[in-house]
Design a protein around this motif. Structure first.
Motif, mmCIF file in Angstrom:
data_model
loop_
_atom_site.group_PDB
_atom_site.id
_atom_site.type_symbol
_atom_site.label_atom_id
_atom_site.label_comp_id
_atom_site.label_asym_id
_atom_site.label_seq_id
_atom_site.Cartn_x
_atom_site.Cartn_y
_atom_site.Cartn_z
ATOM 1 N N ALA A 135 22.287 38.640 -22.860
ATOM 2 C CA ALA A 135 20.909 38.330 -24.002
ATOM 3 C C ALA A 135 20.884 36.970 -23.701
ATOM 4 O O ALA A 135 20.269 35.958 -23.610
ATOM 5 C CB ALA A 135 21.131 38.936 -24.739
ATOM 6 N N ALA A 136 22.472 36.149 -24.559
ATOM 7 C CA ALA A 136 21.610 34.690 -24.376
ATOM 8 C C ALA A 136 21.601 33.962 -23.574
ATOM 9 O O ALA A 136 21.257 32.806 -23.132
ATOM 10 C CB ALA A 136 23.507 34.437 -24.638
ATOM 11 N N GLN A 137 22.167 34.672 -22.085
ATOM 12 C CA GLN A 137 21.589 34.222 -20.148
ATOM 13 C C GLN A 137 20.121 34.147 -20.431
ATOM 14 O O GLN A 137 19.884 33.537 -19.180
ATOM 15 C CB GLN A 137 21.845 34.916 -19.448
ATOM 16 C CG GLN A 137 23.866 34.308 -19.692
ATOM 17 C CD GLN A 137 24.802 34.823 -18.876
ATOM 18 O OE1 GLN A 137 24.554 35.802 -17.665
ATOM 19 N NE2 GLN A 137 25.888 35.205 -19.417
ATOM 20 N N GLN A 138 18.968 34.983 -21.075
ATOM 21 C CA GLN A 138 17.518 34.664 -20.431
ATOM 22 C C GLN A 138 17.310 33.671 -21.293
ATOM 23 O O GLN A 138 17.227 32.795 -22.158
ATOM 24 C CB GLN A 138 17.203 35.782 -21.120
ATOM 25 C CG GLN A 138 18.254 37.135 -21.075
ATOM 26 C CD GLN A 138 18.091 37.883 -19.432
ATOM 27 O OE1 GLN A 138 17.678 37.556 -18.271
ATOM 28 N NE2 GLN A 138 20.150 37.638 -19.055
ATOM 29 N N PRO A 139 16.054 33.212 -20.384
ATOM 30 C CA PRO A 139 15.314 32.510 -21.167
ATOM 31 C C PRO A 139 15.074 31.736 -22.609
ATOM 32 O O PRO A 139 14.895 31.165 -22.697
ATOM 33 C CB PRO A 139 13.816 32.429 -20.191
ATOM 34 C CG PRO A 139 14.608 33.017 -18.801
ATOM 35 C CD PRO A 139 14.904 34.407 -19.538
ATOM 36 N N GLU A 140 15.154 33.507 -22.956
ATOM 37 C CA GLU A 140 14.294 33.383 -24.369
ATOM 38 C C GLU A 140 15.862 33.447 -25.458
ATOM 39 O O GLU A 140 15.265 34.093 -26.410
ATOM 40 C CB GLU A 140 13.164 33.942 -24.661
ATOM 41 C CG GLU A 140 12.122 33.617 -24.254
ATOM 42 C CD GLU A 140 10.563 34.310 -24.982
ATOM 43 O OE1 GLU A 140 11.279 35.419 -25.362
ATOM 44 O OE2 GLU A 140 9.895 34.225 -24.640
ATOM 45 N N ASP B 141 36.633 46.111 -12.765
ATOM 46 C CA ASP B 141 37.491 45.235 -14.235
ATOM 47 C C ASP B 141 35.885 44.142 -14.552
ATOM 48 O O ASP B 141 36.213 44.129 -15.688
ATOM 49 C CB ASP B 141 38.288 44.945 -14.813
ATOM 50 C CG ASP B 141 38.843 44.078 -13.395
ATOM 51 O OD1 ASP B 141 38.105 43.396 -12.544
ATOM 52 O OD2 ASP B 141 39.676 43.393 -13.529
ATOM 53 N N ARG B 142 35.367 44.353 -13.682
ATOM 54 C CA ARG B 142 33.838 43.040 -13.875
ATOM 55 C C ARG B 142 33.291 43.165 -14.944
ATOM 56 O O ARG B 142 32.556 44.499 -14.874
ATOM 57 C CB ARG B 142 33.605 43.205 -12.914
ATOM 58 C CG ARG B 142 34.401 42.179 -11.656
ATOM 59 C CD ARG B 142 33.626 41.837 -10.465
ATOM 60 N NE ARG B 142 32.641 41.724 -10.140
ATOM 61 C CZ ARG B 142 31.648 41.816 -9.480
ATOM 62 N NH1 ARG B 142 31.146 42.475 -8.653
ATOM 63 N NH2 ARG B 142 29.769 41.088 -9.807
ATOM 64 N N GLY B 143 32.637 42.433 -16.064
ATOM 65 C CA GLY B 143 31.329 43.364 -17.040
ATOM 66 C C GLY B 143 31.229 42.107 -17.569
ATOM 67 O O GLY B 143 31.848 41.015 -17.501
ATOM 68 N N ILE B 144 29.846 42.306 -18.690
ATOM 69 C CA ILE B 144 28.926 41.013 -19.393
ATOM 70 C C ILE B 144 28.963 41.867 -20.937
ATOM 71 O O ILE B 144 27.970 42.945 -20.766
ATOM 72 C CB ILE B 144 28.220 40.039 -18.451
ATOM 73 C CG1 ILE B 144 27.348 39.251 -19.360
ATOM 74 C CG2 ILE B 144 27.080 41.313 -18.434
ATOM 75 C CD1 ILE B 144 26.463 38.298 -18.435
ATOM 76 N N GLY B 145 29.347 40.802 -21.557
ATOM 77 C CA GLY B 145 28.585 41.793 -22.755
ATOM 78 C C GLY B 145 26.882 42.170 -23.171
ATOM 79 O O GLY B 145 26.771 40.643 -22.498
ATOM 80 N N LEU B 146 26.771 42.813 -24.194
ATOM 81 C CA LEU B 146 25.282 42.714 -23.774
ATOM 82 C C LEU B 146 24.376 41.540 -24.754
ATOM 83 O O LEU B 146 23.545 41.292 -24.049
ATOM 84 C CB LEU B 146 24.812 44.632 -25.104
ATOM 85 C CG LEU B 146 23.570 43.914 -25.628
ATOM 86 C CD1 LEU B 146 22.609 44.049 -24.960
ATOM 87 C CD2 LEU B 146 23.692 45.137 -26.720
ATOM 88 N N PHE B 147 25.545 40.970 -25.984
ATOM 89 C CA PHE B 147 24.667 39.713 -26.657
ATOM 90 C C PHE B 147 24.773 38.317 -25.235
ATOM 91 O O PHE B 147 24.041 37.322 -25.346
ATOM 92 C CB PHE B 147 26.196 39.579 -27.518
ATOM 93 C CG PHE B 147 25.060 41.182 -28.688
ATOM 94 C CD1 PHE B 147 24.409 41.609 -29.089
ATOM 95 C CD2 PHE B 147 25.972 41.673 -28.611
ATOM 96 C CE1 PHE B 147 23.273 42.613 -29.872
ATOM 97 C CE2 PHE B 147 26.521 43.269 -29.476
ATOM 98 C CZ PHE B 147 25.100 43.636 -30.222
ATOM 99 N N GLU B 148 26.164 38.909 -25.386
ATOM 100 C CA GLU B 148 25.942 37.285 -23.694
ATOM 101 C C GLU B 148 25.119 37.175 -22.659
ATOM 102 O O GLU B 148 24.633 36.554 -22.554
ATOM 103 C CB GLU B 148 27.320 37.592 -23.231
ATOM 104 C CG GLU B 148 27.854 36.565 -21.971
ATOM 105 C CD GLU B 148 29.180 36.299 -21.438
ATOM 106 O OE1 GLU B 148 29.691 35.975 -20.217
ATOM 107 O OE2 GLU B 148 30.389 37.655 -22.028
#
Length: 772
Positions: A599-604, A590-597
């Motif tokens: 993206a927000a973690q990336q340097p840009e 059940d471990r996951g991460i949203g696409l936009f979340e």
């Protein structure tokens, strides 16, 4: 994918409402003329009132004193400044083997004017009214020269020349096929049919005229040009060549485009003048043409006269096909105008028929008229019209049903991939199946009862068939796109193709939904900025199968990159990461991460992909279009009472948009068949149809309803989406189908020779005369 999923509701194959329409219907569209800038000036052109003359002198001495005048420009000024004419690709030859010959088109006429409406002087002023008023102070002394406007007139012995190097007014010639083999086939043929056919000149008449707004930044020595164009990158590159500037010194920006139809595929002389003027005066300069300007100086379409012949055996199988065509390319034979008639049209001349022996002699002719270039279909409507008219005449001569003679000549599915007589390779097609479906849809065999009903009401009824294909692609099969997944919850896609009313942004968004599985409201499609990306643009019905394929590829790369990033964030192996509907998950957990979340973690704060992809070649959409008409014998009026078509456009991304493209295209094809005609007066070269009062335009009531069926069982093999172009298919099929139907009505009324001699447009007057 279940219908309740995001992909099921908004992905390809669904009739998603066009995402462009809400803003346009609410009046929020941003067309070029909707933009203004601080300190903006306005430009107006003085156009030649004569069709051919030497410019003896231009006196602008009184112009500068006129109220509000900022600058005045002549052709001599631009030449002195080093401004270059529009380029011409040196790829053509003349009948004697010498290089193709045509005058080069300058931004403003210099020394000689060659058609009515050619721009001679430009005035920049503080207001549009002041610019137009100042034109009245310009004095031009013209030494008039002989004028040629029609093809027969221009190619007659001793005709006045538009350009001295183009003897006989022949700018270029191309021959295709084997003349000896063709001659032998004609000599041994059981039957020969021939027709003299005219594809008359048409005015594209887009709802939004051309428009240009240029601004110059002295600090960066850079121009930003707002245009209404289908090809931003191409416009910029041509403009840089004319002004001698590197490409980083000009940015072309395009907002909404109110129709293009091929007329907005290239840079115009006026665009060069506007940009030059902005650099010269150091202020923004806007030019918005009138409808009269568009009729006089925008490029026109068609204008081809052909003598065509088929050699057939006793069973109606075509043995050889011969064409002699003259194409009126106007006063300046541009590369596009010449190549359309001498190369692109011939690529489809044999259409869906297994015709191996051809003999084509095609010539581009200069006249004192506005140049011709691309117009919806660009060479293919002309070519298909010729072969489809010939097949009907052949059927009449051999006593065969028009559908039967076509069936006897069709390329069979097992012959795919098929190389036609012009060396073009069809990747797919089941032409017999498409024809059979169309005949059933149109209730072909039940025509006699409908004809009797029409007769009882005092009307003549006829039916017409066009079974055909077309080439799409613009001959450029590579496209670059960018995809940016933002941490703010949006996916932005940039493509260098252009929206111009065809709903392409919606189709692109649906393709993005296919890959990402997110709501379509999260997707933003951006086009029309050369600072954002480079590409060929939109022409030749290429946008979906080239840029759409590139968008699909770039989106898949973005998801693949996201899978690697998700693996790192979730401390798992990339092979264990699954993606669906905006979520990356570790398989079996059940471990996951949203696409936009993610993206927000990336340097840009984004996942960004800049990708270029290439399809393997053109697509070959095809169809069978059947019309029935009623003709009033007392007035010659033609009413289209039914229009049924079956179309192979490969995989369909949005059926509603595809049917809309077929509808709109067919209306334009009907317009050519029944009324449109751009007319120049012989001898003077004056335009006789330069307003909506004089130029026929098809209206909404030209037909009650279309019935279009889309056969998706035959995907294109040249692109990963399996799609085929559709923007021009309706135009290509409608014209011959309607003309064949009117000719059929005349034949049933006993006017066989008159039917064979029919020439477009089929105005009530022409039809009435044929009936008499």
């Amino acid at each position: 994918m279940p219908d309740g999923s995001t992909i099921g509701r908004f992905g390809s194959g669904r009739e998603v409402r066009r995402i462009e329409d809400a803003g346009l219907l609410a009046g929020a569209g941003r067309f070029t003329d909707d933009f203004s800038m601080p300190g903006q000036t306005y430009l107006a052109f003085l156009r030649s009132p004569v069709a051919h003359a030497r410019i003896a002198s231009i006196d602008v001495s009184a112009v500068s004193a006129m109220p509000g005048v900022v600058a005045v420009l002549t052709g001599a000024n631009l030449v002195a400044a080093g401004v270059q004419p529009l380029p011409l690709a040196p790829i053509f030859t003349r009948p004697d083997g010498s290089p193709g010959a045509t005058p080069l088109r300058s931004a403003l006429a210099h020394d000689t004017v060659r058609f009515v409406g050619e721009a001679v002087v430009a005035v920049v002023a503080e207001t549009p009214e002041q610019a137009k008023d100042a034109l009245e102070a310009v004095i031009v002394d013209y030494d008039e020269l002989p004028v040629v406007t029609g093809l027969k007139e221009a190619t007659a012995e001793g005709a006045a020349l538009v350009w001295p190097a183009a003897t006989g007014n022949i700018a270029a010639q191309m021959k295709h096929g084997d003349s000896a083999a063709s001659d032998a086939a004609f000599a041994s043929a059981a039957h020969v049919v021939s027709l003299d056919l005219v594809n008359q000149r048409l005015a594209p008449a887009s709802m939004e005229p051309r428009c240009a707004l240029a601004s110059f930044d002295a600090e960066t020595d850079r121009v930003t040009l707002r245009l209404s164009t289908q090809m931003p990158s191409g416009a910029r590159d041509t403009l840089c060549g004319a002004l001698g500037l590197p490409t980083d010194k000009i940015r072309v920006v395009v907002g909404d485009v109110g129709g293009g139809f091929g007329m907005k595929t290239g840079l115009y002389p006026e665009d060069i003048v506007v940009t030059y003027a902005a650099r010269k005066v150091g202020r923004p300069v806007k030019w918005t043409p009138t409808r009269l300007d568009e009729f006089l100086s925008a490029t026109h379409g068609r204008d081809v006269e052909s003598h065509a012949e088929l050699a057939l055996d006793a069973n109606g199988k075509v043995l050889a096909y011969r064409i002699r065509s003259l194409a009126n390319v106007g006063a300046y034979g541009g590369t596009t105008g010449i190549i359309i008639q001498l190369m692109i049209g011939p690529w489809v001349s044999t259409s869906i028929y297994d015709i191996r022996t051809i003999d084509f002699d095609l010539r581009a002719v200069l006249t004192n008229t506005a140049p011709t270039a691309a117009y919806r279909g660009a060479g293919r409507p002309e070519a298909i019209y010729i072969i489809e008219r010939l097949f009907d005449v052949a059927a009449q001569k051999l006593g065969l049903d028009p559908a039967e003679i076509r069936r006897r000549n069709l390329i069979a599915p097992e012959q795919m991939p098929y190389t036609n007589a012009m060396g073009q390779v069809y990747d797919s097609g089941k032409f017999g199946s498409i024809l059979s479906q169309a005949l059933e849809l149109a209730q072909w065999d039940g025509f006699a009862a409908r004809e009797a009903d029409s007769k009882a009401r005092g009307k003549l009824r006829g039916r017409g068939l066009a079974s055909f294909l077309e080439w799409t692609g613009g001959n450029v099969f590579e496209e670059r796109v960018t995809v940016a997944v933002s941490g703010d919850g949006e996916i932005e896609v940039y493509a260098s193709t252009m929206p111009m009313g065809q709903g392409i942004a919606t189709s692109y968004a649906q393709l993005v939904v296919d890959v990402f599985g997110v709501e379509i409201e999260r997707i933003r499609i951006v086009m029309g900025d050369t600072d954002r990306g480079q590409g060929f643009g939109s022409a030749g019905s290429r946008s979906l199968f080239t840029a759409g394929s590139a968008i699909n590829h770039a989106s898949e790369v973005a998801v693949a990159n996201g899978r690697e990033l998700a693996a790192e964030a979730l401390e798992a192996a990339a092979a264990d990461i699954e993606y669906a509907e905006g979520m990356f998950r570790v398989a079996g957990t059940d471990r996951g991460i949203g696409l936009f979340e993610l993206a927000a973690q990336q340097p840009e704060r984004r996942i960004y992909v800049d990708a270029t992809s290439k399809v393997n070649g053109p697509s070959w959409p095809n169809g069978a279009h059947i019309t029935e008409v009623e003709v009033d014998p007392e007035t010659g009026d033609v009413e289209i009472v039914s229009y049924a078509s079956v179309n192979d456009v490969g995989r369909v991304v949005n059926p509603m948009i595809v049917r809309g493209q077929l509808d709109g295209g067919a209306v334009q094809g009907i317009g050519q068949a029944l009324g449109e005609n751009m007319v120049y007066e012989q001898g003077s070269g004056q335009v006789m149809t330069a307003s909506m009062m004089d130029y026929y335009m098809p209206r909404a009531n030209v037909i009650g309803a279309f019935v279009h069926v889309l056969d998706q069982s035959i995907p294109c093999r040249n692109n990963p989406l399996g799609v085929k172009g559709v923007g021009e298919l309706g135009t290509i099929g409608a014209t011959p189908a309607v003309v064949n139907a009117v000719a059929d009505a005349l034949i049933r009324a006993g006017r066989v020779s008159q039917a064979a001699g029919l020439q477009m447009p089929l105005t009530p007057e022409r039809v009435w005369e044929a009936l008499r």
